[in-house]
Design a protein around this motif. Structure first.
Motif, PDB file in Angstrom:
ATOM      1  N   ASP A  58       0.824  -1.213   0.000  1.00  0.00           N
ATOM      2  CA  ASP A  58       0.000   0.000   0.000  1.00  0.00           C
ATOM      3  C   ASP A  58       0.853   1.256   0.000  1.00  0.00           C
ATOM      4  N   ARG A  59       2.005   1.201   0.678  1.00  0.00           N
ATOM      5  CA  ARG A  59       2.907   2.347   0.759  1.00  0.00           C
ATOM      6  C   ARG A  59       4.336   1.839   0.894  1.00  0.00           C
ATOM      7  N   VAL A  60       5.302   2.697   0.549  1.00  0.00           N
ATOM      8  CA  VAL A  60       6.689   2.251   0.411  1.00  0.00           C
ATOM      9  C   VAL A  60       7.623   3.200   1.143  1.00  0.00           C
ATOM     10  N   VAL A  61       8.580   2.618   1.888  1.00  0.00           N
ATOM     11  CA  VAL A  61       9.664   3.367   2.512  1.00  0.00           C
ATOM     12  C   VAL A  61      10.955   2.993   1.786  1.00  0.00           C
ATOM     13  N   PHE A  62      11.722   4.025   1.393  1.00  0.00           N
ATOM     14  CA  PHE A  62      12.935   3.832   0.595  1.00  0.00           C
ATOM     15  C   PHE A  62      14.113   4.427   1.355  1.00  0.00           C
ATOM     16  N   PRO A  63      14.731   3.645   2.256  1.00  0.00           N
ATOM     17  CA  PRO A  63      15.857   4.141   3.048  1.00  0.00           C
ATOM     18  C   PRO A  63      17.187   3.760   2.401  1.00  0.00           C
ATOM     19  N   GLY A  64      18.263   3.907   3.162  1.00  0.00           N
ATOM     20  CA  GLY A  64      19.570   3.486   2.681  1.00  0.00           C
ATOM     21  C   GLY A  64      20.679   4.302   3.280  1.00  0.00           C
ATOM     22  N   GLN A  65      21.868   3.745   3.230  1.00  0.00           N
ATOM     23  CA  GLN A  65      23.053   4.472   3.655  1.00  0.00           C
ATOM     24  C   GLN A  65      24.237   3.915   2.887  1.00  0.00           C
ATOM     25  N   GLY A  66      25.261   4.752   2.731  1.00  0.00           N
ATOM     26  CA  GLY A  66      26.410   4.346   1.947  1.00  0.00           C
ATOM     27  C   GLY A  66      26.665   5.334   0.830  1.00  0.00           C
ATOM     28  N   ALA A  67      27.519   4.945  -0.109  1.00  0.00           N
ATOM     29  CA  ALA A  67      27.894   5.820  -1.221  1.00  0.00           C
ATOM     30  C   ALA A  67      26.888   5.691  -2.354  1.00  0.00           C
ATOM     31  N   MET A  68      26.587   6.814  -2.985  1.00  0.00           N
ATOM     32  CA  MET A  68      25.586   6.846  -4.049  1.00  0.00           C
ATOM     33  C   MET A  68      25.887   5.851  -5.188  1.00  0.00           C
ATOM     34  N   PRO A  69      27.120   5.772  -5.707  1.00  0.00           N
ATOM     35  CA  PRO A  69      27.360   4.811  -6.789  1.00  0.00           C
ATOM     36  C   PRO A  69      27.038   3.376  -6.392  1.00  0.00           C
ATOM     37  N   ASP A  70      27.396   2.998  -5.162  1.00  0.00           N
ATOM     38  CA  ASP A  70      27.120   1.641  -4.687  1.00  0.00           C
ATOM     39  C   ASP A  70      25.618   1.400  -4.566  1.00  0.00           C
ATOM     40  N   CYS A  71      24.895   2.393  -4.064  1.00  0.00           N
ATOM     41  CA  CYS A  71      23.444   2.255  -3.894  1.00  0.00           C
ATOM     42  C   CYS A  71      22.750   2.093  -5.247  1.00  0.00           C
ATOM     43  N   MET A  72      23.111   2.923  -6.214  1.00  0.00           N
ATOM     44  CA  MET A  72      22.496   2.819  -7.538  1.00  0.00           C
ATOM     45  C   MET A  72      22.828   1.480  -8.186  1.00  0.00           C
ATOM     46  N   ARG A  73      24.068   1.028  -8.032  1.00  0.00           N
ATOM     47  CA  ARG A  73      24.466  -0.259  -8.622  1.00  0.00           C
ATOM     48  C   ARG A  73      23.665  -1.413  -8.017  1.00  0.00           C
ATOM     49  N   GLU A  74      23.534  -1.414  -6.683  1.00  0.00           N
ATOM     50  CA  GLU A  74      22.820  -2.507  -6.028  1.00  0.00           C
ATOM     51  C   GLU A  74      21.332  -2.482  -6.343  1.00  0.00           C
ATOM     52  N   LEU A  75      20.760  -1.297  -6.471  1.00  0.00           N
ATOM     53  CA  LEU A  75      19.350  -1.199  -6.846  1.00  0.00           C
ATOM     54  C   LEU A  75      19.123  -1.841  -8.213  1.00  0.00           C
ATOM     55  N   GLU A  76      20.006  -1.561  -9.149  1.00  0.00           N
ATOM     56  CA  GLU A  76      19.922  -2.154 -10.492  1.00  0.00           C
ATOM     57  C   GLU A  76      20.165  -3.663 -10.424  1.00  0.00           C
ATOM     58  N   ARG A  77      21.195  -4.069  -9.722  1.00  0.00           N
ATOM     59  CA  ARG A  77      21.572  -5.482  -9.685  1.00  0.00           C
ATOM     60  C   ARG A  77      20.468  -6.353  -9.120  1.00  0.00           C
ATOM     61  N   ARG A  78      19.720  -5.822  -8.175  1.00  0.00           N
ATOM     62  CA  ARG A  78      18.651  -6.595  -7.544  1.00  0.00           C
ATOM     63  C   ARG A  78      17.313  -6.460  -8.265  1.00  0.00           C
ATOM     64  N   GLY A  79      17.301  -5.733  -9.392  1.00  0.00           N
ATOM     65  CA  GLY A  79      16.090  -5.628 -10.199  1.00  0.00           C
ATOM     66  C   GLY A  79      14.983  -4.801  -9.568  1.00  0.00           C
ATOM     67  N   LEU A  80      15.372  -3.829  -8.729  1.00  0.00           N
ATOM     68  CA  LEU A  80      14.380  -3.048  -7.979  1.00  0.00           C
ATOM     69  C   LEU A  80      14.071  -1.691  -8.600  1.00  0.00           C
ATOM     70  N   ARG A  81      14.845  -1.278  -9.578  1.00  0.00           N
ATOM     71  CA  ARG A  81      14.683   0.078 -10.115  1.00  0.00           C
ATOM     72  C   ARG A  81      13.257   0.331 -10.610  1.00  0.00           C
ATOM     73  N   ALA A  82      12.735  -0.558 -11.437  1.00  0.00           N
ATOM     74  CA  ALA A  82      11.400  -0.355 -12.017  1.00  0.00           C
ATOM     75  C   ALA A  82      10.334  -0.302 -10.929  1.00  0.00           C
ATOM     76  N   ALA A  83      10.455  -1.153  -9.912  1.00  0.00           N
ATOM     77  CA  ALA A  83       9.466  -1.174  -8.828  1.00  0.00           C
ATOM     78  C   ALA A  83       9.502   0.126  -8.039  1.00  0.00           C
ATOM     79  N   VAL A  84      10.701   0.677  -7.831  1.00  0.00           N
ATOM     80  CA  VAL A  84      10.821   1.955  -7.132  1.00  0.00           C
ATOM     81  C   VAL A  84      10.195   3.076  -7.953  1.00  0.00           C
ATOM     82  N   LEU A  85      10.457   3.105  -9.239  1.00  0.00           N
ATOM     83  CA  LEU A  85       9.880   4.138 -10.104  1.00  0.00           C
ATOM     84  C   LEU A  85       8.363   4.062 -10.110  1.00  0.00           C
ATOM     85  N   GLU A  86       7.818   2.854 -10.169  1.00  0.00           N
ATOM     86  CA  GLU A  86       6.362   2.688 -10.159  1.00  0.00           C
ATOM     87  C   GLU A  86       5.768   3.147  -8.831  1.00  0.00           C
TER      88      GLU A  86
END
Length: 212
Positions: free
Chosen positions: A43-71
């Protein structure tokens, strides 16, 4: 159905976020998940995180979560925390990497050479500890939270929105920077509500009840 999905893309210990959300969720289902389908069904989504931006973007892509976050950022109540706020923007100086591009603007680093407090003392980077958050506009997530309330920060970079209308709060640390943004169903903060005592829990409780 999961009431609240907390997105886990492998960056940071999400236990404190999950426990804080569970505390205010009134018995509703809360899931820490790396499954895009669980994110889509929530119903609702929390998007947290910590660390370096390049690592976070890479892991989001690697785990196939980018599209779900955008939606999720287009369709349901969405709360970004710390790096989860920064990743919503178009570009970051940290590693010179593109973000998700959901919001227009840049993520920039505190200029250590110019970081001086009102008393003339040089300020340290990262910005770490409690600081005041000054609300720029009324919002449902500020309900019950006094203007100028103190929240807990840990960061060396901050967002610089291209559209002033996005700014929901500002904080002073050698300069006045954007510490919260809001647009439609999105609310995102640079500070850590899960580490910010009663006011942090109030903000999370407001998010659980929010109907944008």
């Amino acid at each position: 159905m999961t009431k609240v999905a907390i997105i886990d893309y492998g960056m940071g210990n999400l236990r404190s976020v999950a426990k804080a959300v569970e505390h205010v969720a009134g018995g509703e289902s809360v899931a820490v998940t790396c499954d895009p389908d669980v994110v889509r069904r929530a119903d609702r989504v929390v998007f947290p995180g910590q660390g370096a931006m390049p690592d976070c973007m890479r892991e989001l892509e690697r785990r196939g979560l980018r599209a779900a976050v955008l939606e999720a950022a287009e369709t349901k109540p969405f709360l970004g925390i710390c790096i989860g706020q920064q990743m919503l923007f178009a570009h970051s100086e940290e590693g010179d990497v593109p973000g998700l591009g959901i919001l227009p603007g840049e993520v920039v680093r505190f200029d250590e050479a110019r970081m001086v407090g009102a008393d003339g003392v040089r300020l340290k980077v990262p910005h770490m500890g409690w600081n005041e958050v000054w609300q720029s506009a009324p919002h449902a997530l500020w309900e019950g939270i006094p203007d100028g309330e103190r929240f807990y920060f840990v960061h060396s970079y901050y967002v610089a929105p291209a559209d002033r209308a996005l700014v929901a709060a500002e904080t002073d640390y050698g300069l006045r920077f954007t510490s919260a943004v809001a647009r439609a169903n999105i609310f995102a903060v640079q500070f850590h509500p899960e580490k910010s005592a009663a006011s942090g829990l109030q903000l999370l409780s407001n998010f659980i009840r929010w109907a944008p």
